[in-house]
Design an enzyme around this catalytic site. Structure first.
Site, PDB file in Angstrom:
ATOM      1  N   GLU A 170      40.029  47.069  42.620  1.00  0.00           N
ATOM      2  CA  GLU A 170      39.251  47.675  43.540  1.00  0.00           C
ATOM      3  C   GLU A 170      37.751  48.158  43.109  1.00  0.00           C
ATOM      4  O   GLU A 170      37.220  49.119  43.100  1.00  0.00           O
ATOM      5  CB  GLU A 170      39.846  49.094  44.074  1.00  0.00           C
ATOM      6  CG  GLU A 170      40.731  48.843  45.093  1.00  0.00           C
ATOM      7  CD  GLU A 170      40.387  48.141  46.159  1.00  0.00           C
ATOM      8  OE1 GLU A 170      39.150  48.264  46.813  1.00  0.00           O
ATOM      9  OE2 GLU A 170      41.182  47.264  46.468  1.00  0.00           O
TER      10      GLU A 170
HETATM   11  C1  LIG Z   1      47.408  43.868  39.515  1.00  0.00           C
HETATM   12  C2  LIG Z   1      46.490  43.473  40.151  1.00  0.00           C
HETATM   13  C3  LIG Z   1      46.263  43.562  41.626  1.00  0.00           C
HETATM   14  C4  LIG Z   1      45.101  43.338  42.328  1.00  0.00           C
HETATM   15  N1  LIG Z   1      45.301  43.475  43.792  1.00  0.00           N
HETATM   16  C5  LIG Z   1      44.104  42.801  44.465  1.00  0.00           C
HETATM   17  C6  LIG Z   1      44.162  42.858  45.932  1.00  0.00           C
HETATM   18  O1  LIG Z   1      45.197  43.057  46.461  1.00  0.00           O
HETATM   19  N2  LIG Z   1      43.445  41.949  46.604  1.00  0.00           N
HETATM   20  C7  LIG Z   1      42.397  41.495  45.981  1.00  0.00           C
HETATM   21  O2  LIG Z   1      41.356  41.008  46.753  1.00  0.00           O
HETATM   22  N3  LIG Z   1      42.028  41.613  44.544  1.00  0.00           N
HETATM   23  C8  LIG Z   1      43.088  42.293  43.926  1.00  0.00           C
HETATM   24  N4  LIG Z   1      42.804  42.442  42.419  1.00  0.00           N
HETATM   25  C9  LIG Z   1      41.787  41.925  41.851  1.00  0.00           C
HETATM   26  C10 LIG Z   1      40.912  43.136  41.205  1.00  0.00           C
HETATM   27  O3  LIG Z   1      40.334  43.762  42.457  1.00  0.00           O
HETATM   28  C11 LIG Z   1      39.725  42.321  40.292  1.00  0.00           C
HETATM   29  O4  LIG Z   1      40.621  41.754  39.231  1.00  0.00           O
HETATM   30  C12 LIG Z   1      38.693  43.203  39.788  1.00  0.00           C
HETATM   31  O5  LIG Z   1      37.903  43.689  40.951  1.00  0.00           O
HETATM   32  C13 LIG Z   1      37.982  42.415  38.612  1.00  0.00           C
HETATM   33  O6  LIG Z   1      37.729  41.368  39.026  1.00  0.00           O
HETATM   34  P1  LIG Z   1      37.971  40.122  37.878  1.00  0.00           P
HETATM   35  O7  LIG Z   1      39.431  40.249  37.501  1.00  0.00           O
HETATM   36  O8  LIG Z   1      37.606  38.818  38.327  1.00  0.00           O
HETATM   37  O9  LIG Z   1      37.114  40.584  36.519  1.00  0.00           O
HETATM   38  P2  LIG Z   1      35.278  40.051  36.506  1.00  0.00           P
HETATM   39  O10 LIG Z   1      34.917  40.224  37.670  1.00  0.00           O
HETATM   40  O11 LIG Z   1      35.644  38.831  35.685  1.00  0.00           O
HETATM   41  O12 LIG Z   1      34.879  41.200  35.378  1.00  0.00           O
HETATM   42  C14 LIG Z   1      35.034  40.946  33.930  1.00  0.00           C
HETATM   43  C15 LIG Z   1      34.650  42.149  33.287  1.00  0.00           C
HETATM   44  O13 LIG Z   1      33.170  42.263  33.407  1.00  0.00           O
HETATM   45  C16 LIG Z   1      32.599  43.228  33.920  1.00  0.00           C
HETATM   46  N5  LIG Z   1      31.595  43.134  34.870  1.00  0.00           N
HETATM   47  C17 LIG Z   1      31.280  42.275  35.920  1.00  0.00           C
HETATM   48  N6  LIG Z   1      30.125  42.532  36.545  1.00  0.00           N
HETATM   49  C18 LIG Z   1      29.611  43.179  36.094  1.00  0.00           C
HETATM   50  C19 LIG Z   1      28.157  43.955  36.265  1.00  0.00           C
HETATM   51  N7  LIG Z   1      27.429  43.451  37.223  1.00  0.00           N
HETATM   52  N8  LIG Z   1      27.958  45.131  35.269  1.00  0.00           N
HETATM   53  C20 LIG Z   1      28.620  45.562  34.311  1.00  0.00           C
HETATM   54  N9  LIG Z   1      29.944  44.735  34.054  1.00  0.00           N
HETATM   55  C21 LIG Z   1      30.250  43.864  34.879  1.00  0.00           C
HETATM   56  C22 LIG Z   1      33.978  44.035  34.929  1.00  0.00           C
HETATM   57  O14 LIG Z   1      33.524  45.285  34.835  1.00  0.00           O
HETATM   58  C23 LIG Z   1      34.745  43.551  33.937  1.00  0.00           C
HETATM   59  O15 LIG Z   1      35.024  44.530  32.761  1.00  0.00           O
HETATM   60  C24 LIG Z   1      44.038  42.762  41.592  1.00  0.00           C
HETATM   61  C25 LIG Z   1      44.080  42.577  40.352  1.00  0.00           C
HETATM   62  C26 LIG Z   1      45.391  42.927  39.689  1.00  0.00           C
HETATM   63  C27 LIG Z   1      45.161  42.575  38.253  1.00  0.00           C
END
Ligand SMILES: Cc1cc2nc3c(=O)[nH]c(=O)nc-3n(C[C@H](O)[C@H](O)[C@H](O)COP(=O)(O)OP(=O)(O)OC[C@H]3O[C@@H](n4cnc5c(N)ncnc54)[C@H](O)[C@@H]3O)c2cc1C
Length: 598
Positions: free
Chosen positions: A443
Site C-alpha cells: 500500500e
Molecule cells: C504480500 C504482498 C501483497 C501485496 N498486495 C498487493 C495488491 O493486492 N495489489 C497490488 O497492486 N500490489 C500489491 N502488493 C505490492 C506492493 O504494494 C508493492 O510491493 C509496494 O508498493 C512496493 O513496490 P515494489 O515492491 O515494486 O518496490 P519498489 O517500488 O521497487 O521500491 C523499492 C524500494 O525503493 C523505495 N523507493 C521507491 N521510490 C522511492 C522514492 N521516490 N523515494 C524514496 N524511496 C523510494 C521504496 O520505498 C522501497 O524501499 C503486494 C506486495 C506484497 C509483497
C-alpha cells in the site's frame, strides 16, 4: 497455543467516553439512530466471530499456506478458511458499514473499523479476503457507473463475490506511471485487457463463485506516466445482463508468491490475456479513482498492525506473568516459587508497556480517523465534511506508516518477552512479527507515506491542514493548561506543537533549495508527527480517566489508562527530540556518500 480476547472494554472507552461517537452520529442523518447498545452488541458478536472462528485458523493457515493448481489456475486457501468465510457472509458481516441501497446495514465506518481490528488480531491473512473486497466496494461506489454499481455492489456487499486491487506489475510497484497493462476499446463499451500483474492479494481463491478485479491499465492513446492510467473492472466470470454468470474471463492466477508471512492469503501473479473489462471513472483518471481504494486500504493496513500489536501484547503479558526466571533486582517477589515471574523485571515491563501503549494509541487514532471519515461522508454541514476530509487525508499516511512501524517494534518486543520460546513457532509470536512485516511495505512503503505526508499533505498546502490539527492540540492545551494533574500530559504536546511549526518551516525552506532535503527528513518527520497525534490522543484519554477517578469511579481501568499514558510520555514520546535532530542532520550525509556506497 496463543490466546486472544477481544479488547471490548478499551474499544468502548475510546468510542463512548473519549469520542462520544453516538453524540456525533446524532448529527448525521444516516446514523442518527445508532445507539451505544447497538454498537456494543455488534462488537460483542464481532469479537465472538474473530476469537472463535478466525483466530483458531491463524497458525494452521500460516503452516499450510495456499495451493495453486497450475492446470486449472484455481487456488485452494488453507483448510477452514472457506468455511469461516461462509460463516462470515451468513453473519452479514461484509455488509456492516455498506450502503443500504446495495443491501448494506449502513452502520458507521467507525464500527466497521473495530470489527476489522478484531479480525486482524485473529487472523490477518484470512481478513485480507473480505478486506480487499470492501476496498473494491468503496472504489466502485465512488466512481462506478450506475450499471457497474447495479452489477457488482450488491454481490460485494453480501460477500457473494470478493474484490481485488490489481496495480503492481513486475517492473513497477511504487512508480505506477510505468505500468504496461493495455486496454483496447472494443467499440461496444467494453475493453480488452492484456498484461501481467504481480503480488495481488486475495487474487484467487475458492470462497466465492466470482472475483471482481479492479485493474489499472493504459488506453492506446494514453499519455505517458501516471496521467495515462485508467481503471477497469474485470470480473473472473463475465456477468450476463440478468446478473447470472457468463463465460470465464481470461484473467488467470499463474503463480503464488512464497513469502515471509500472511501465508494464508493468496498473493497471486495474474496473467490478463485479452480479458473483457469496463472503464471505471474517466479515461486516464484511473489513479485518482483507485485512490479511493488505496486510501481505504492504507487505513486498513494500519488497522492490521493495530490488531497484531494487541494480540502480541495479550500473549506476552500472559507469558510474563507465568514464566519464572531470576529474582527481582529489588528483592524476592514470589517467595513460594523458585524464581520470580519475569514481569518483575523493569525491561520486560518496558517491552509490555510499549506494546500496550502502541495498541491503545493506535486504537484511539483509528477511531478518530474513521469518525472523521463518517463525518466527511455523512455530515450535513459542508464545512464539517470538508474539514474532516482534509484531516483524514493528513492522518492517513500517519496511520499507515506510524502504526505499522510501531507494530514492528511492538511485535518484536512481545516476541522478546518470550526469550528463545518467542523464536519457536508453536507459541505463535514469530508469526505476529512475520505477518506484521508486510504492513510496512505494501500500500505504498512507509517511506512513500512519509513523502506523501511531508511533501504533499504538509508542504504542499503550506501547512494549512497541519495547522488545523494544531488547533485541536491548542484547544486541549487551553482547556487543560491550568489543570496541574494534566500537566504531565499537556506540557509535552504543547511544547512539541510549538516546535513543530518551526521544524516544518525549516525543513520546507531547505527542501525549497534542495528537494533531497525533504526526502532525507521525511521518515523522521512522519514519526514526529505521529507522536504529536498519539500525544494528543493519550492526553485526551488521560483527561477522561482523571475525570472519572475524580468523580469517585474506582474501576481499575482508569488507573491503568493513566499508567499507560504516563509510560508513553516518559519512555516513547521523547524520541521526538532525537528524530528532529536526525531530520535536521540533512541530506548531505546521505547524498555525498558515493565512495561509501561504491
Ligand atoms: C504480500 C504482498 C501483497 C501485496 N498486495 C498487493 C495488491 O493486492 N495489489 C497490488 O497492486 N500490489 C500489491 N502488493 C505490492 C506492493 O504494494 C508493492 O510491493 C509496494 O508498493 C512496493 O513496490 P515494489 O515492491 O515494486 O518496490 P519498489 O517500488 O521497487 O521500491 C523499492 C524500494 O525503493 C523505495 N523507493 C521507491 N521510490 C522511492 C522514492 N521516490 N523515494 C524514496 N524511496 C523510494 C521504496 O520505498 C522501497 O524501499 C503486494 C506486495 C506484497 C509483497
Amino acid at each position: 497455543m496463543p490466546i486472544y480476547t477481544p479488547p471490548l472494554r478499551d474499544m468502548q472507552f475510546v468510542l463512548h467516553e473519549v469520542f462520544k461517537v453516538t453524540d456525533e452520529f446524532k448529527a448525521m442523518p444516516a446514523h442518527a439512530e445508532v445507539d451505544a447498545d447497538t454498537i456494543n452488541a455488534v462488537l460483542e458478536e464481532a469479537g465472538k466471530f474473530a476469537a472463535g472462528v478466525a483466530f483458531p485458523l491463524n497458525i494452521s493457515g500460516d503452516t499450510e499456506g495456499c495451493k495453486l493448481d497450475t492446470a486449472t489456475h484455481e487456488v485452494t486457501p488453507p483448510k477452514g478458511f472457506k468455511e469461516a468465510y461462509r460463516q462470515y457472509v451468513e453473519g452479514g458481516w461484509p455488509a456492516l458499514s455498506c450502503d443500504p441501497e446495495y443491501g448494506g446495514q449502513g452502520l458507521p465506518h467507525t464500527v466497521n473499523q473495530c470489527l476489522y481490528e478484531m479480525l486482524n488480531s485473529a487472523n490477518q491473512a484470512w481478513t485480507m479476503y473480505p478486506g480487499l473486497s470492501h476496498g473494491a466496494y468503496e472504489a466502485l461506489l465512488a466512481h462506478g457507473t450506475d450499471e457497474q454499481k447495479k452489477t457488482y455492489l450488491p454481490k460485494l456487499v453480501s460477500g457473494e463475490w470478493t474484490g481485488t486491487m490489481c496495480l503492481t506489475e513486475p517492473h513497477c510497484g511504487t512508480d505506477l506511471g510505468m505500468l504496461r497493462t493495455k486496454a483496447e476499446p472494443q467499440g461496444d463499451g467494453t475493453y480488452k485487457l492484456t498484461g501481467n500483474k504481480i503480488f495481488i492479494s486475495a487474487g484467487e481463491h475458492d470462497f466465492t463463485e466470482n472475483i471482481v478485479h479492479l485493474v489499472l491499465a493504459r488506453l492506446p492513446d494514453a499519455p505517458k506516466g501516471s496521467k495515462g492510467i485508467s481503471l477497469f473492472v474485470v470480473p473472473k466470470f463475465k456477468v450476463n445482463a440478468d446478473g447470472s454468470l457468463g463465460e470465464r474471463n481470461p484473467i488467470f492466477c499463474t503463480g503464488l508468491e512464497h513469502k515471509m508471512g500472511i501465508h494464508g492469503n493468496a498473493t497471486a501473479q495474474i496473467a490478463i490475456d485479452g480479458a473483457t473489462g469496463t472503464l471505471v471513472g474517466e479515461p486516464n483518471k484511473g489513479l485518482a479513482a483507485m485512490f479511493v481504494m488505496m486510501n481505504a486500504a492504507r487505513l486498513g493496513v494500519g488497522n492490521q498492525s493495530l490488531g497484531l500489536t494487541e494480540v502480541a501484547f495479550q500473549n506476552a503479558l500472559a507469558y510474563a506473568k507465568d514464566r519464572i526466571q531470576m529474582r527481582s533486582l529489588s528483592g524476592t517477589k514470589a517467595k513460594d516459587k523458585e524464581a520470580d515471574p519475569i514481569i518483575v523485571h523493569p525491561d520486560v515491563r518496558k517491552m509490555l508497556l510499549t506494546a500496550k501503549a502502541y495498541a491503545e494509541g493506535a486504537r484511539a487514532l483509528q477511531v478518530f480517523c474513521t469518525l472523521l471519515l463518517d463525518k466527511a461522508h455523512g455530515h450535513p454541514d459542508e464545512k464539517v465534511r470538508k474539514d474532516s476530509d482534509e484531516l483524514v487525508a493528513l492522518l492517513t499516511p500517519i496511520v499507515k506508516a506510524f502504526v505499522t512501524d510501531n507494530g514492528h517494534v511492538a511485535t518484536n518486543a512481545c516476541m522478546q518477552v518470550f526469550g528463545g520460546h518467542g523464536f519457536i513457532k508453536e507459541w505463535g509470536m514469530e508469526q505476529f512479527v512475520r505477518d506484521n512485516r508486510i504492513n510496512m511495505i505494501y500500500e505504498g512503503t512507509n517511506t512513500i507515506q512519509s513523502l506523501d505526508l511531508l511533501g504533499r499533505k504538509v508542504l504542499g498546502n503550506n501547512g494549512a491542514t497541519l495547522k488545523k490539527f494544531g488547533k485541536l492540540v491548542g484547544q486541549l492545551v487551553a482547556e487543560e493548561g491550568v489543570n496541574e494533574k494534566m500537566a504531565e500530559f499537556i506540557n509535552p504536546i504543547a511544547y512539541l506543537g510549538d516546535q513543530m511549526t518551526k521544524f516544518t518551516t525549516e525543513i520546507g525552506f531547505r527542501g525549497f533549495q534542495n528537494p533531497d532535503e525533504v526526502g532525507a527528513a521525511a521518515v523522521d518527520y512522519l514519526r514526529v508527527a505521529g507522536h504529536l497525534v498519539f500525544g494528543y490522543l493519550f492526553a485526551r484519554m488521560a483527561q477522561v480517566a482523571l475525570r472519572e477517578i475524580a468523580a469517585g469511579n474506582t474501576d481499575p481501568f482508569y488507573v491503568a489508562k493513566l499508567q499507560t499514558a504516563r509510560f508513553y510520555f516518559a519512555k516513547l514520546f521523547p524520541e521526538t527530540a532525537t528524530l528532529m535532530r536526525t531530520a535536521r542532520a540533512g541530506s548531505k550525509v546521505l547524498m555525498d556518500t558515493d565512495a561509501a556506497l561504491a
